[in-house]
Design a protein around this motif. Sequence first.
Motif, PDB file in Angstrom:
ATOM      1  N   THR A  21      11.426   2.328 -11.865  1.00  0.00           N
ATOM      2  CA  THR A  21      10.033   2.765 -11.997  1.00  0.00           C
ATOM      3  C   THR A  21       9.901   4.240 -12.381  1.00  0.00           C
ATOM      4  O   THR A  21       8.941   4.628 -13.030  1.00  0.00           O
ATOM      5  N   THR A  45      18.863  -1.949 -10.096  1.00  0.00           N
ATOM      6  CA  THR A  45      17.409  -1.946 -10.105  1.00  0.00           C
ATOM      7  C   THR A  45      16.920  -2.769 -11.288  1.00  0.00           C
ATOM      8  O   THR A  45      17.456  -2.622 -12.390  1.00  0.00           O
ATOM      9  N   GLN A  54       3.263  -3.801  -2.931  1.00  0.00           N
ATOM     10  CA  GLN A  54       2.187  -3.034  -3.597  1.00  0.00           C
ATOM     11  C   GLN A  54       2.371  -2.802  -5.097  1.00  0.00           C
ATOM     12  O   GLN A  54       1.753  -1.907  -5.655  1.00  0.00           O
ATOM     13  N   LYS A  55       3.213  -3.607  -5.747  1.00  0.00           N
ATOM     14  CA  LYS A  55       3.427  -3.373  -7.183  1.00  0.00           C
ATOM     15  C   LYS A  55       2.965  -4.599  -7.958  1.00  0.00           C
ATOM     16  O   LYS A  55       1.779  -4.771  -8.154  1.00  0.00           O
ATOM     17  N   SER A  63       7.582  -0.805   4.075  1.00  0.00           N
ATOM     18  CA  SER A  63       7.418  -0.669   2.625  1.00  0.00           C
ATOM     19  C   SER A  63       8.695  -1.209   1.982  1.00  0.00           C
ATOM     20  O   SER A  63       9.623  -1.657   2.668  1.00  0.00           O
ATOM     21  N   GLY A  64       8.758  -1.168   0.667  1.00  0.00           N
ATOM     22  CA  GLY A  64       9.903  -1.735  -0.036  1.00  0.00           C
ATOM     23  C   GLY A  64      11.239  -1.154   0.406  1.00  0.00           C
ATOM     24  O   GLY A  64      12.244  -1.860   0.496  1.00  0.00           O
ATOM     25  N   THR A  65      11.242   0.136   0.705  1.00  0.00           N
ATOM     26  CA  THR A  65      12.480   0.806   1.105  1.00  0.00           C
ATOM     27  C   THR A  65      13.075   0.183   2.368  1.00  0.00           C
ATOM     28  O   THR A  65      14.293   0.148   2.537  1.00  0.00           O
ATOM     29  N   ARG A  88      18.166   6.106  -4.594  1.00  0.00           N
ATOM     30  CA  ARG A  88      17.835   5.725  -3.208  1.00  0.00           C
ATOM     31  C   ARG A  88      18.897   4.792  -2.616  1.00  0.00           C
ATOM     32  O   ARG A  88      19.202   4.860  -1.434  1.00  0.00           O
ATOM     33  N   MET A  97      15.174  -2.487   1.247  1.00  0.00           N
ATOM     34  CA  MET A  97      16.418  -1.938   0.672  1.00  0.00           C
ATOM     35  C   MET A  97      17.394  -1.606   1.795  1.00  0.00           C
ATOM     36  O   MET A  97      18.579  -1.931   1.737  1.00  0.00           O
ATOM     37  N   ILE A 149      11.538  -4.140  -6.632  1.00  0.00           N
ATOM     38  CA  ILE A 149      10.292  -3.753  -5.953  1.00  0.00           C
ATOM     39  C   ILE A 149       9.139  -3.665  -6.948  1.00  0.00           C
ATOM     40  O   ILE A 149       8.055  -4.185  -6.700  1.00  0.00           O
ATOM     41  N   SER A 150       9.362  -3.031  -8.095  1.00  0.00           N
ATOM     42  CA  SER A 150       8.257  -2.966  -9.059  1.00  0.00           C
ATOM     43  C   SER A 150       8.366  -4.039 -10.142  1.00  0.00           C
ATOM     44  O   SER A 150       7.422  -4.286 -10.862  1.00  0.00           O
ATOM     45  N   PHE A 207      15.032   5.686  -8.014  1.00  0.00           N
ATOM     46  CA  PHE A 207      15.208   4.535  -7.127  1.00  0.00           C
ATOM     47  C   PHE A 207      16.648   4.049  -7.090  1.00  0.00           C
ATOM     48  O   PHE A 207      17.105   3.562  -6.056  1.00  0.00           O
TER      49      PHE A 207
HETATM   50  C1  PLP Z   1       8.145   1.742  -5.388  1.00  0.00           C
HETATM   51  C2  PLP Z   1       9.595   1.511  -5.510  1.00  0.00           C
HETATM   52  C3  PLP Z   1      10.460   1.687  -4.421  1.00  0.00           C
HETATM   53  C4  PLP Z   1       9.998   2.241  -3.107  1.00  0.00           C
HETATM   54  O1  PLP Z   1       9.207   1.368  -2.429  1.00  0.00           O
HETATM   55  P1  PLP Z   1       8.359   1.852  -1.161  1.00  0.00           P
HETATM   56  O2  PLP Z   1       7.443   0.687  -0.982  1.00  0.00           O
HETATM   57  O3  PLP Z   1       7.687   3.117  -1.539  1.00  0.00           O
HETATM   58  O4  PLP Z   1       9.293   2.006  -0.049  1.00  0.00           O
HETATM   59  C5  PLP Z   1      11.793   1.403  -4.582  1.00  0.00           C
HETATM   60  N1  PLP Z   1      12.269   0.970  -5.763  1.00  0.00           N
HETATM   61  C6  PLP Z   1      11.477   0.791  -6.833  1.00  0.00           C
HETATM   62  C7  PLP Z   1      12.075   0.325  -8.108  1.00  0.00           C
HETATM   63  C8  PLP Z   1      10.117   1.053  -6.736  1.00  0.00           C
HETATM   64  O5  PLP Z   1       9.330   0.901  -7.811  1.00  0.00           O
END
Ligand code: PLP
Length: 378
Positions: free
Chosen positions: A139, A135, A189-190, A61-63, A91, A66, A166-167, A88
Amino acid sequence: MKKNYLLTPGPTPLPPQVLESMARPIIHHRTPQFQAILKEASVGLKTVFQTSNDVFIISSSGTGAMEAAVMNLLSCGDTALVVQGGKFGERWTEISKAYGINCEIIDVEWGKAVDPEEISKRLKANPKIKAVFTTLCETSTGVDNDIEKIAGITRDSHAVLVVDAISGLGAIDLKTDAWGVDVVVSGSQKGLMLPPGLGFISLSPKAWKLAEASKSPRYYLDLRKARKALEKNDTPFTSSITLIIALNEALKMMREDGLENIFARHRKMADAVRAAMKALGLELFSPTAASDAVTAVKVPAGIDGEKLVKTMRDTYGVTIAGGQAELKGKVFRIAHMGFIAEFDIITGLSCLEKVLSTMGYKFTLGSGIKAAEEVFLK
Ligand SMILES: *Cc1c(COP(=O)(O)O)cnc(C)c1O
Protein backbone atom coordinates in the motif's frame (compact mmCIF):
# COMPACT_ATOMS: atom_id res chain seq x y z
CA MET A 1 -20.89 23.68 3.72
CA LYS A 2 -18.23 21.04 3.10
CA LYS A 3 -18.89 17.48 1.94
CA ASN A 4 -16.30 14.85 2.74
CA TYR A 5 -14.94 12.25 0.36
CA LEU A 6 -12.59 9.55 1.59
CA LEU A 7 -10.19 8.22 -1.03
CA THR A 8 -7.51 6.77 1.23
CA PRO A 9 -6.15 3.20 1.26
CA GLY A 10 -7.69 2.52 4.64
CA PRO A 11 -9.95 3.43 6.15
CA THR A 12 -12.24 3.42 3.15
CA PRO A 13 -15.83 4.70 2.95
CA LEU A 14 -18.62 2.67 4.54
CA PRO A 15 -21.74 1.55 2.64
CA PRO A 16 -25.08 2.70 4.16
CA GLN A 17 -26.07 -0.95 4.82
CA VAL A 18 -22.90 -1.44 6.86
CA LEU A 19 -23.47 1.79 8.81
CA GLU A 20 -27.09 0.89 9.52
CA SER A 21 -26.15 -2.56 10.79
CA MET A 22 -23.84 -1.05 13.38
CA ALA A 23 -26.67 1.02 14.88
CA ARG A 24 -28.63 -2.09 15.90
CA PRO A 25 -28.87 -2.91 19.62
CA ILE A 26 -26.00 -5.06 20.86
CA ILE A 27 -26.63 -8.77 21.50
CA HIS A 28 -24.66 -11.19 23.67
CA HIS A 29 -21.97 -13.20 21.95
CA ARG A 30 -22.45 -16.53 23.73
CA THR A 31 -25.91 -17.04 22.25
CA PRO A 32 -27.40 -19.01 19.36
CA GLN A 33 -28.30 -15.66 17.75
CA PHE A 34 -24.69 -14.55 17.57
CA GLN A 35 -23.44 -18.03 16.69
CA ALA A 36 -25.61 -17.93 13.56
CA ILE A 37 -24.07 -14.57 12.66
CA LEU A 38 -20.53 -15.85 13.21
CA LYS A 39 -21.24 -18.94 11.16
CA GLU A 40 -22.52 -16.83 8.26
CA ALA A 41 -19.42 -14.61 8.51
CA SER A 42 -17.10 -17.64 8.52
CA VAL A 43 -18.69 -19.04 5.36
CA GLY A 44 -18.61 -15.64 3.63
CA LEU A 45 -14.98 -15.06 4.55
CA LYS A 46 -13.94 -18.39 3.01
CA THR A 47 -15.47 -17.25 -0.27
CA VAL A 48 -13.64 -13.92 -0.21
CA PHE A 49 -10.37 -15.58 0.88
CA GLN A 50 -10.92 -18.21 -1.84
CA THR A 51 -10.07 -20.97 0.60
CA SER A 52 -11.64 -23.96 2.27
CA ASN A 53 -9.43 -23.34 5.34
CA ASP A 54 -10.94 -21.65 8.39
CA VAL A 55 -10.61 -17.87 8.46
CA PHE A 56 -10.16 -16.59 12.01
CA ILE A 57 -11.50 -13.22 13.07
CA ILE A 58 -9.31 -11.31 15.51
CA SER A 59 -10.31 -8.14 17.36
CA SER A 60 -7.36 -6.04 16.27
CA SER A 61 -6.25 -3.96 13.33
CA GLY A 62 -4.56 -5.77 10.45
CA THR A 63 -1.17 -5.68 12.16
CA GLY A 64 -2.57 -7.88 14.95
CA ALA A 65 -3.23 -10.58 12.35
CA MET A 66 0.32 -10.12 11.00
CA GLU A 67 1.70 -10.58 14.50
CA ALA A 68 -0.53 -13.64 14.96
CA ALA A 69 1.03 -15.13 11.82
CA VAL A 70 4.59 -14.60 13.04
CA MET A 71 4.14 -15.87 16.60
CA ASN A 72 2.00 -18.86 15.66
CA LEU A 73 4.21 -20.07 12.81
CA LEU A 74 7.70 -19.47 14.14
CA SER A 75 9.79 -19.71 17.30
CA CYS A 76 12.70 -17.67 18.56
CA GLY A 77 15.81 -18.59 16.55
CA ASP A 78 13.88 -19.70 13.44
CA THR A 79 14.67 -18.17 10.06
CA ALA A 80 12.24 -16.33 7.78
CA LEU A 81 12.62 -14.76 4.37
CA VAL A 82 11.04 -11.32 4.19
CA VAL A 83 10.18 -9.43 1.04
CA GLN A 84 10.56 -5.73 1.78
CA GLY A 85 10.00 -2.97 -0.73
CA GLY A 86 7.75 -0.68 1.24
CA LYS A 87 6.60 0.21 4.71
CA PHE A 88 4.41 -2.87 5.09
CA GLY A 89 7.02 -5.34 3.92
CA GLU A 90 9.29 -3.78 6.54
CA ARG A 91 6.62 -4.41 9.15
CA TRP A 92 7.07 -8.18 8.67
CA THR A 93 10.74 -7.72 9.55
CA GLU A 94 9.96 -5.56 12.59
CA ILE A 95 7.44 -8.03 14.00
CA SER A 96 9.69 -11.02 13.29
CA LYS A 97 12.64 -9.37 15.02
CA ALA A 98 10.48 -8.71 18.08
CA TYR A 99 9.97 -12.48 18.33
CA GLY A 100 13.68 -13.28 17.90
CA ILE A 101 13.28 -14.58 14.35
CA ASN A 102 16.34 -14.37 12.06
CA CYS A 103 15.28 -12.43 9.00
CA GLU A 104 16.76 -12.91 5.57
CA ILE A 105 15.69 -9.84 3.67
CA ILE A 106 15.00 -9.30 0.00
CA ASP A 107 15.31 -5.55 -0.27
CA VAL A 108 13.20 -4.70 -3.30
CA GLU A 109 13.54 -1.17 -4.65
CA TRP A 110 10.47 0.83 -3.59
CA GLY A 111 8.07 0.99 -6.53
CA LYS A 112 9.06 -2.40 -7.91
CA ALA A 113 7.54 -5.84 -7.41
CA VAL A 114 9.70 -8.65 -6.08
CA ASP A 115 11.27 -10.94 -8.67
CA PRO A 116 9.89 -14.41 -7.74
CA GLU A 117 13.16 -15.97 -8.97
CA GLU A 118 14.98 -14.20 -6.14
CA ILE A 119 12.72 -16.00 -3.64
CA SER A 120 13.47 -19.30 -5.35
CA LYS A 121 17.22 -18.65 -5.15
CA ARG A 122 17.12 -17.70 -1.47
CA LEU A 123 15.04 -20.74 -0.55
CA LYS A 124 17.49 -23.05 -2.31
CA ALA A 125 20.47 -21.34 -0.69
CA ASN A 126 19.08 -21.58 2.83
CA PRO A 127 17.05 -24.67 3.70
CA LYS A 128 16.54 -23.27 7.20
CA ILE A 129 13.95 -20.76 5.96
CA LYS A 130 10.62 -21.83 7.43
CA ALA A 131 8.39 -19.01 6.17
CA VAL A 132 8.33 -16.45 3.38
CA PHE A 133 6.62 -13.19 4.33
CA THR A 134 5.33 -11.07 1.50
CA THR A 135 2.66 -8.53 0.55
CA LEU A 136 -0.12 -8.72 -2.04
CA CYS A 137 -0.56 -4.96 -2.42
CA GLU A 138 2.27 -2.90 -0.92
CA THR A 139 0.00 0.00 0.00
CA SER A 140 2.85 2.42 0.68
CA THR A 141 4.17 2.24 -2.88
CA GLY A 142 1.07 1.14 -4.82
CA VAL A 143 2.71 -2.09 -6.01
CA ASP A 144 1.13 -5.51 -6.51
CA ASN A 145 3.38 -8.56 -6.13
CA ASP A 146 2.88 -11.65 -8.28
CA ILE A 147 1.61 -13.97 -5.56
CA GLU A 148 0.61 -16.70 -8.03
CA LYS A 149 4.22 -17.04 -9.22
CA ILE A 150 5.63 -16.83 -5.70
CA ALA A 151 3.22 -19.51 -4.47
CA GLY A 152 4.32 -21.71 -7.38
CA ILE A 153 7.80 -21.62 -5.84
CA THR A 154 6.96 -21.99 -2.14
CA ARG A 155 4.37 -24.73 -2.78
CA ASP A 156 7.12 -27.20 -3.68
CA SER A 157 9.46 -26.04 -0.91
CA HIS A 158 9.55 -26.76 2.80
CA ALA A 159 8.65 -23.12 3.59
CA VAL A 160 5.17 -21.69 4.04
CA LEU A 161 4.07 -18.60 2.14
CA VAL A 162 2.49 -15.85 4.22
CA VAL A 163 0.76 -13.03 2.36
CA ASP A 164 -0.21 -9.67 3.82
CA ALA A 165 -3.42 -9.06 1.87
CA ILE A 166 -4.62 -6.33 4.21
CA SER A 167 -5.28 -3.83 1.43
CA GLY A 168 -5.45 -6.29 -1.47
CA LEU A 169 -8.16 -8.65 -0.31
CA GLY A 170 -11.50 -7.95 -1.94
CA ALA A 171 -9.81 -5.72 -4.51
CA ILE A 172 -7.30 -7.93 -6.33
CA ASP A 173 -7.55 -11.62 -7.17
CA LEU A 174 -5.88 -13.91 -4.63
CA LYS A 175 -6.65 -17.58 -5.24
CA THR A 176 -5.46 -18.85 -1.86
CA ASP A 177 -6.09 -22.57 -2.32
CA ALA A 178 -5.74 -22.80 -6.10
CA TRP A 179 -2.35 -21.07 -6.07
CA GLY A 180 -1.19 -22.78 -2.86
CA VAL A 181 -0.88 -19.78 -0.54
CA ASP A 182 -0.49 -21.02 3.04
CA VAL A 183 -1.36 -18.05 5.19
CA VAL A 184 -3.42 -15.01 4.24
CA VAL A 185 -3.71 -12.05 6.57
CA SER A 186 -6.18 -9.22 6.16
CA GLY A 187 -7.94 -6.35 7.91
CA SER A 188 -11.39 -4.85 7.84
CA GLN A 189 -10.87 -1.23 6.78
CA LYS A 190 -9.58 -1.52 3.21
CA GLY A 191 -11.22 -3.64 0.50
CA LEU A 192 -13.78 -5.11 2.87
CA MET A 193 -15.77 -1.87 3.35
CA LEU A 194 -15.73 -1.93 7.16
CA PRO A 195 -14.39 0.31 9.90
CA PRO A 196 -10.96 -0.58 11.33
CA GLY A 197 -10.97 -3.12 14.15
CA LEU A 198 -10.97 -6.62 12.69
CA GLY A 199 -8.00 -8.72 11.63
CA PHE A 200 -8.35 -11.95 9.67
CA ILE A 201 -6.07 -14.92 9.14
CA SER A 202 -6.35 -18.25 7.35
CA LEU A 203 -3.90 -21.16 7.62
CA SER A 204 -3.29 -24.15 5.36
CA PRO A 205 -2.66 -27.62 6.82
CA LYS A 206 1.07 -27.06 6.07
CA ALA A 207 0.97 -23.88 8.16
CA TRP A 208 -0.91 -25.59 10.97
CA LYS A 209 2.00 -28.03 11.36
CA LEU A 210 4.20 -25.03 12.20
CA ALA A 211 1.52 -23.51 14.44
CA GLU A 212 1.36 -26.71 16.47
CA ALA A 213 5.14 -26.78 16.87
CA SER A 214 5.79 -23.09 17.57
CA LYS A 215 7.31 -22.34 20.95
CA SER A 216 6.59 -18.61 20.85
CA PRO A 217 4.79 -17.31 23.92
CA ARG A 218 1.20 -16.59 22.91
CA TYR A 219 -2.10 -16.03 24.62
CA TYR A 220 -4.61 -13.58 23.09
CA LEU A 221 -3.44 -14.33 19.55
CA ASP A 222 -3.01 -18.09 20.04
CA LEU A 223 -4.68 -19.52 16.95
CA ARG A 224 -5.00 -22.94 18.56
CA LYS A 225 -7.50 -21.33 20.94
CA ALA A 226 -9.26 -19.66 18.01
CA ARG A 227 -9.53 -22.96 16.16
CA LYS A 228 -10.99 -24.75 19.16
CA ALA A 229 -13.53 -21.98 19.68
CA LEU A 230 -14.51 -21.81 16.01
CA GLU A 231 -15.35 -25.52 16.05
CA LYS A 232 -18.18 -24.48 18.37
CA ASN A 233 -19.01 -21.32 16.36
CA ASP A 234 -17.38 -19.20 18.97
CA THR A 235 -14.40 -16.90 19.52
CA PRO A 236 -12.00 -17.41 22.44
CA PHE A 237 -12.63 -13.93 23.86
CA THR A 238 -15.48 -11.44 23.55
CA SER A 239 -16.25 -11.18 19.84
CA SER A 240 -16.30 -7.79 18.13
CA ILE A 241 -20.04 -8.31 17.91
CA THR A 242 -20.96 -5.07 16.15
CA LEU A 243 -18.15 -5.30 13.61
CA ILE A 244 -18.96 -8.92 12.82
CA ILE A 245 -22.61 -7.99 12.22
CA ALA A 246 -21.34 -5.27 9.88
CA LEU A 247 -18.99 -7.79 8.26
CA ASN A 248 -21.98 -9.91 7.27
CA GLU A 249 -23.56 -6.91 5.55
CA ALA A 250 -20.37 -6.23 3.62
CA LEU A 251 -19.98 -9.92 2.71
CA LYS A 252 -23.59 -9.97 1.53
CA MET A 253 -22.85 -7.05 -0.81
CA MET A 254 -19.75 -8.83 -2.09
CA ARG A 255 -21.70 -12.04 -2.63
CA GLU A 256 -24.31 -10.14 -4.68
CA ASP A 257 -21.58 -8.49 -6.75
CA GLY A 258 -19.48 -11.63 -7.28
CA LEU A 259 -15.69 -11.64 -6.92
CA GLU A 260 -15.00 -11.44 -10.65
CA ASN A 261 -17.12 -8.29 -10.99
CA ILE A 262 -15.48 -6.76 -7.93
CA PHE A 263 -11.98 -7.34 -9.33
CA ALA A 264 -13.05 -5.98 -12.74
CA ARG A 265 -14.45 -2.85 -11.08
CA HIS A 266 -11.20 -2.26 -9.21
CA ARG A 267 -9.19 -2.80 -12.40
CA LYS A 268 -11.33 -0.27 -14.25
CA MET A 269 -11.01 2.38 -11.53
CA ALA A 270 -7.24 1.80 -11.47
CA ASP A 271 -7.07 2.09 -15.27
CA ALA A 272 -9.07 5.32 -15.10
CA VAL A 273 -6.80 6.86 -12.47
CA ARG A 274 -3.69 5.79 -14.35
CA ALA A 275 -5.06 7.26 -17.61
CA ALA A 276 -5.90 10.48 -15.79
CA MET A 277 -2.37 10.80 -14.38
CA LYS A 278 -0.87 10.26 -17.82
CA ALA A 279 -3.16 12.92 -19.29
CA LEU A 280 -2.12 15.34 -16.54
CA GLY A 281 1.54 14.69 -17.29
CA LEU A 282 2.07 13.02 -13.93
CA GLU A 283 4.23 9.96 -13.38
CA LEU A 284 3.16 6.81 -11.59
CA PHE A 285 5.48 5.82 -8.74
CA SER A 286 5.33 2.26 -10.02
CA PRO A 287 4.94 2.13 -13.79
CA THR A 288 5.79 -1.61 -13.90
CA ALA A 289 3.69 -3.11 -11.12
CA ALA A 290 0.95 -0.56 -10.43
CA SER A 291 -1.72 -1.89 -8.09
CA ASP A 292 -5.41 -2.12 -8.90
CA ALA A 293 -6.21 -1.16 -5.30
CA VAL A 294 -4.30 2.10 -4.89
CA THR A 295 -2.34 4.37 -7.23
CA ALA A 296 0.82 6.11 -6.03
CA VAL A 297 1.79 9.14 -8.09
CA LYS A 298 5.01 11.17 -8.03
CA VAL A 299 4.52 14.76 -6.89
CA PRO A 300 5.65 16.92 -9.81
CA ALA A 301 8.68 19.19 -9.47
CA GLY A 302 7.89 22.53 -7.89
CA ILE A 303 4.76 21.31 -6.11
CA ASP A 304 4.61 20.83 -2.34
CA GLY A 305 3.21 17.31 -1.99
CA GLU A 306 2.15 17.66 1.62
CA LYS A 307 0.40 20.95 0.91
CA LEU A 308 -1.41 19.39 -2.05
CA VAL A 309 -2.90 16.63 0.13
CA LYS A 310 -3.66 19.05 2.95
CA THR A 311 -5.43 21.58 0.69
CA MET A 312 -7.54 18.90 -0.97
CA ARG A 313 -8.61 17.66 2.47
CA ASP A 314 -8.92 20.83 4.55
CA THR A 315 -10.23 23.21 1.91
CA TYR A 316 -12.33 20.90 -0.24
CA GLY A 317 -13.05 17.82 1.90
CA VAL A 318 -11.41 15.32 -0.45
CA THR A 319 -9.02 13.11 1.49
CA ILE A 320 -6.32 11.28 -0.43
CA ALA A 321 -3.15 9.92 1.15
CA GLY A 322 0.33 11.36 1.07
CA GLY A 323 3.53 9.36 1.06
CA GLN A 324 4.75 7.36 4.06
CA ALA A 325 8.25 7.17 5.52
CA GLU A 326 10.85 7.97 2.84
CA LEU A 327 8.08 8.88 0.37
CA LYS A 328 6.67 11.64 2.58
CA GLY A 329 5.95 14.67 0.39
CA LYS A 330 7.20 12.79 -2.69
CA VAL A 331 4.07 10.88 -3.69
CA PHE A 332 0.34 11.09 -3.23
CA ARG A 333 -1.90 8.05 -3.25
CA ILE A 334 -5.45 7.73 -4.54
CA ALA A 335 -7.29 4.66 -3.28
CA HIS A 336 -9.77 2.82 -5.49
CA MET A 337 -10.77 -0.02 -3.23
CA GLY A 338 -13.80 -1.19 -1.31
CA PHE A 339 -16.82 1.12 -1.37
CA ILE A 340 -15.22 3.58 -3.77
CA ALA A 341 -16.81 3.83 -7.19
CA GLU A 342 -16.58 5.58 -10.54
CA PHE A 343 -17.99 8.95 -9.53
CA ASP A 344 -15.95 9.11 -6.33
CA ILE A 345 -12.92 8.80 -8.58
CA ILE A 346 -14.19 11.56 -10.88
CA THR A 347 -14.78 13.80 -7.86
CA GLY A 348 -11.32 13.06 -6.50
CA LEU A 349 -9.67 13.78 -9.83
CA SER A 350 -11.65 16.98 -10.19
CA CYS A 351 -10.40 18.19 -6.81
CA LEU A 352 -6.84 17.14 -7.65
CA GLU A 353 -6.99 19.18 -10.86
CA LYS A 354 -8.40 22.17 -9.04
CA VAL A 355 -5.70 22.19 -6.38
CA LEU A 356 -2.86 21.42 -8.82
CA SER A 357 -4.09 24.32 -10.91
CA THR A 358 -4.17 26.74 -7.96
CA MET A 359 -0.67 25.60 -7.00
CA GLY A 360 0.63 26.62 -10.40
CA TYR A 361 1.03 23.23 -12.08
CA LYS A 362 0.61 23.58 -15.85
CA PHE A 363 -1.84 21.26 -17.62
CA THR A 364 -5.08 21.42 -19.60
CA LEU A 365 -7.89 21.73 -17.07
CA GLY A 366 -10.28 18.78 -17.36
CA SER A 367 -7.83 16.56 -19.22
CA GLY A 368 -7.46 14.11 -16.33
CA ILE A 369 -11.20 13.79 -15.82
CA LYS A 370 -11.71 13.36 -19.56
CA ALA A 371 -9.18 10.54 -19.74
CA ALA A 372 -10.81 8.81 -16.77
CA GLU A 373 -14.30 9.18 -18.24
CA GLU A 374 -13.09 7.64 -21.49
CA VAL A 375 -11.92 4.58 -19.57
CA PHE A 376 -15.21 4.36 -17.69
CA LEU A 377 -17.16 4.65 -20.97
CA LYS A 378 -15.40 1.60 -22.45
C1 PLP B 1 -3.06 -0.95 6.17
C2 PLP B 1 -2.05 -2.00 5.97
C3 PLP B 1 -1.42 -2.63 7.06
C4 PLP B 1 -1.64 -2.19 8.47
O1 PLP B 1 -2.88 -2.50 8.92
P1 PLP B 1 -3.44 -1.87 10.28
O2 PLP B 1 -4.89 -2.22 10.18
O3 PLP B 1 -3.15 -0.42 10.24
O4 PLP B 1 -2.78 -2.56 11.39
C5 PLP B 1 -0.52 -3.64 6.81
N1 PLP B 1 -0.24 -4.02 5.55
C6 PLP B 1 -0.81 -3.45 4.48
C7 PLP B 1 -0.44 -3.91 3.13
C8 PLP B 1 -1.73 -2.42 4.66
O5 PLP B 1 -2.29 -1.83 3.59
